[in-house]
Design a protein around this motif. Structure first.
Motif, short mmCIF file in Angstrom:
data_model
loop_
_atom_site.label_atom_id
_atom_site.label_comp_id
_atom_site.label_asym_id
_atom_site.label_seq_id
_atom_site.Cartn_x
_atom_site.Cartn_y
_atom_site.Cartn_z
N ALA A 186 4.09 1.01 5.46
CA ALA A 186 5.45 0.54 5.68
C ALA A 186 5.67 -0.61 4.83
O ALA A 186 6.87 -1.38 4.59
N SER A 241 -9.86 -1.50 7.74
CA SER A 241 -9.19 -0.35 7.82
C SER A 241 -9.89 0.83 8.50
O SER A 241 -11.34 0.88 8.32
N ASP A 242 -9.48 1.80 9.08
CA ASP A 242 -9.89 3.05 9.39
C ASP A 242 -10.21 4.20 8.33
O ASP A 242 -9.22 4.16 7.31
N ARG A 278 0.78 -1.12 0.19
CA ARG A 278 -0.04 0.06 0.19
C ARG A 278 0.78 1.29 0.03
O ARG A 278 1.69 1.58 0.98
N ALA A 320 -5.61 9.42 17.29
CA ALA A 320 -4.14 10.11 17.14
C ALA A 320 -4.13 11.27 18.23
O ALA A 320 -2.97 11.50 18.92
N ALA A 351 4.24 -2.58 11.96
CA ALA A 351 3.90 -1.30 11.84
C ALA A 351 2.63 -0.82 11.90
O ALA A 351 2.35 0.61 12.12
#
Ligand code: FMN
Length: 399
Positions: free
Chosen positions: A112, A346-347, A108, A354, A132
């Motif tokens: 990473a 996934s978000d 992707r 965060a 990662a």
């Protein structure tokens, strides 16, 4: 740097995440429920993906605490992955578990995957992304929570909040930390925690939710800006004497090391570059009633790599999540074919989460700087040094 340090371990779909923290003084009240409150905040925020619905993060304190009080010995924390039941056949440590199931070969962009596979010679990108992945930040939040417990005893409070998501921004709040002082910390925290995106501005919150929903519909992702503030810090934490003692650099490193964080500002930050000297600094005044004081906080609470007694203002830029449901172009590392990048659960947007991680990172660096200045194997020693320093500062500021 410093006597307070930590390490974390654990794969995203492994059995558990762990952390060891060393250097916390003895005699601090430490409760798993306080850590758990922060873990729940990290899991929340509008825009998260399916994984966070599976995980119910809870920390178990395995060592370093007895009867609710720290012992001065290393504190180890364990956060079990609920999803492990579905992954034990793929992610187990035993040789029999070696499998090509869930193998990934389409890196992707923005993750990473590609560089990690070239660095560690991994043929299966899962070996990269498992570590990662930002799942690791659950342990950083748990560690930050321990740091916050220490800071709270000294009257230091740290909060993170969301200033913008995509192009939707709070219009009035900016980084005016004075305004937060007027609202009051408790009310401010309540505003943040009752927003689905951890943004204290109600109107902006609603628009942020809408923009996240629109991105989800388009198979796209979003980033944003976070602000972390800290109050109650005395002047003189950190130092100007050597590069790696400067608190601005240490804060920036801790925050920048959070996955997807691409910019960190202290105070005016980038905006200061286009100001003149006459409008970029905080002039120093004196009055007989309050002693030495400032009227502005453009420096964001740091001068010369040290706290200056003003509230801390750290602004943080997060890029959009790299895993897109409408995937970007990539190359299959096995066949060399041009393909669409791999898709993991996934978000869409993790800026609210965060903000909790950035808060934890700042709290840890501040606690480290506090322990460097005042040391203390036990809380009493630390408090004594802390009080003496404040008395000195107050006397000097009053001249
Ligand atoms: C709380 C949080 C959640 C994240 N969730 C995802 C996710 O679901 N999918 C994804 O591809 N990246 C996610 N990321 C971002 C990646 O972890 C990050 O972009 C990646 O590790 C590459 O690191 P870099 O962006 O710092 O270069 C998340 C980051 C944070 C802080």
């Amino acid at each position: 740097m410093g006597s307070l340090r930590f390490l974390t371990a654990g794969e995203s779909h492994g059995p558990a995440l762990t952390a060891i923290i060393e250097g916390v003084p003895a005699g601090l009240t430490l409760l798993a429920e306080d850590i758990n409150h922060d873990l729940v905040r990290r899991q929340g925020g509008h825009g998260r993906g399916g994984r966070m619905k599976i995980e119910k993060d809870r920390a178990t304190i395995l060592s370093g605490v007895r009867g609710g009080q720290t012992l001065g010995s290393p504190i180890s924390l364990l956060i079990q992955n609920q999803d492990w039941d579905n992954w034990s056949g793929v992610m187990g440590a035993e040789p029999e578990t070696r499998t090509d199931e869930r193998r990934l070969t389409r890196p992707r962009p923005g993750h990473a995957d590609l560089s990690g596979s070239l660095k560690y010679h991994h043929q299966d990108l899962r070996n990269v992304l498992e570590r990662a992945s930002a799942r690791e930040t659950a342990t950083r939040v748990a560690v930050g929570s321990v740091a916050r417990s220490l800071l709270a005893v000294l009257g230091v409070e740290v909060t993170g909040w969301v200033e913008s998501i995509g192009t939707v921004r709070t219009d009035s709040l900016g980084y005016d930390v004075e305004q937060i002082g007027e609202i009051g910390l408790e009310k401010w925290r309540h505003r943040i925690e009752s927003s689905p995106v951890y943004c204290p501005d109600e109107k902006a919150s609603t628009e942020m939710v809408e923009t996240i929903d629109a991105a989800r519909k388009d198979g796209d992702t979003l980033g944003g800006v976070i602000v972390v503030n800290a109050w109650g810090l005395p002047p003189g934490l950190g130092s100007y004497v050597h590069w790696d003692r400067r608190l601005d650099g240490r804060l920036a490193a801790a925050v920048m090391s959070i996955p997807a964080i691409k910019g960190v500002e202290i105070g005016l930050g980038f905006a200061s570059a286009s100001e003149k000297g006459s409008s970029a600094h905080d002039e120093i005044f004196y009055s007989s009633s309050v002693g030495i004081y400032r009227q502005t906080n453009r420096a964001g609470g740091l001068e010369g790599g040290m706290t200056n007694g003003q509230p801390l203002v750290v602004r943080v830029a997060m890029k959009p999540i790299p895993t897109l449901m409408s995937p970007l172009r990539s190359v299959d590392l096995e066949t060399g074919e041009e393909v669409k990048a791999g898709v993991e659960r996934s978000d869409v947007c993790a800026v609210p989460a965060a903000s909790v991680i950035a808060e934890a990172a700042v709290a840890f660096v501040l606690a480290q700087a506090v322990l460097e200045k005042f040391s203390g194997d036990n809380l009493n020693e630390l408090m004594r040094g802390w009080r003496e320093h404040w008395e000195y500062v107050e006397k000097k500021r009053g001249l």
